[in-house]
Design a protein around this motif. Sequence first.
Motif, PDB file in Angstrom:
ATOM      1  N   THR A  56       0.831  -1.213   0.000  1.00 26.66           N
ATOM      2  CA  THR A  56       0.000   0.000   0.000  1.00 26.66           C
ATOM      3  C   THR A  56       0.863   1.260   0.000  1.00 26.66           C
ATOM      4  O   THR A  56       0.598   2.202  -0.753  1.00 26.66           O
ATOM      5  N   THR A  59       2.357   1.807  -3.373  1.00 19.53           N
ATOM      6  CA  THR A  59       1.330   2.277  -4.311  1.00 19.53           C
ATOM      7  C   THR A  59       1.059   3.767  -4.082  1.00 19.53           C
ATOM      8  O   THR A  59       0.995   4.540  -5.035  1.00 19.53           O
ATOM      9  N   GLU A  62       3.635   5.880  -5.427  1.00 16.33           N
ATOM     10  CA  GLU A  62       3.638   5.739  -6.885  1.00 16.33           C
ATOM     11  C   GLU A  62       4.846   4.979  -7.430  1.00 16.33           C
ATOM     12  O   GLU A  62       5.288   5.194  -8.545  1.00 16.33           O
ATOM     13  N   LEU A  64       4.465   1.649  -7.299  1.00 15.73           N
ATOM     14  CA  LEU A  64       3.662   0.554  -7.851  1.00 15.73           C
ATOM     15  C   LEU A  64       2.334   1.091  -8.375  1.00 15.73           C
ATOM     16  O   LEU A  64       1.791   2.049  -7.837  1.00 15.73           O
ATOM     17  N   SER A  65       1.843   0.433  -9.411  1.00 10.35           N
ATOM     18  CA  SER A  65       0.476   0.701  -9.863  1.00 10.35           C
ATOM     19  C   SER A  65      -0.295  -0.598  -9.690  1.00 10.35           C
ATOM     20  O   SER A  65       0.299  -1.675  -9.607  1.00 10.35           O
ATOM     21  N   ARG A  66      -1.590  -0.473  -9.627  1.00 10.41           N
ATOM     22  CA  ARG A  66      -2.399  -1.686  -9.520  1.00 10.41           C
ATOM     23  C   ARG A  66      -3.608  -1.560 -10.425  1.00 10.41           C
ATOM     24  O   ARG A  66      -4.141  -0.466 -10.630  1.00 10.41           O
ATOM     25  N   TYR A  75      -0.210  -5.956  -9.495  1.00  8.76           N
ATOM     26  CA  TYR A  75       0.724  -4.855  -9.244  1.00  8.76           C
ATOM     27  C   TYR A  75       1.859  -4.879 -10.252  1.00  8.76           C
ATOM     28  O   TYR A  75       2.333  -5.946 -10.650  1.00  8.76           O
TER      29      TYR A  75
END
Length: 150
Positions: A56, A59, A62, A64-66, A75
């Motif tokens: 989390t 993410t 930024e 990671l993107s999901r 992810y």
Amino acid sequence: MDTVVPKKEQKKEISSAEWQIMRIVWTLNHVTSTEIINLMQQKQSWSDSTIKTLITRLTKKEFLSRKKEGGRYIYSATVSEQDTMDEYAKSLFNDFCAHKTGSVLNELIDSLEISRNDIITLQKTLDEKVKTAPEKVNCDCLPNGCDHMC
């Protein structure tokens, strides 16, 4: 009317634990949280909730993107592994005394396992670098240097 000047984009920090998550994502490219959890628990004795918290955070930062696929999130990295490692290393070395950078690099090279090809590449880089290298790198710890102390 006042002009709004955008804030300089803050460099996002990444913790040692977050690096471990990123290494999995960079290696697998597209991965579910369950896969990340299973792989991390083979390396570390972290709880599911700890790993989910790290995912989390990455993410929100930024890194990671999901995207939702069939009821689960997939992810992927939003940043290049090499660029991120390079930026991190440069940032770390910017905090060191410039006068001592060479000795730190030498210690790293001496202590790390490096492939033969990487050693050859390093030798070529150093052969080129020596052509324009200064005789001495000045200390940058104090505003006027501190060569007499270093």
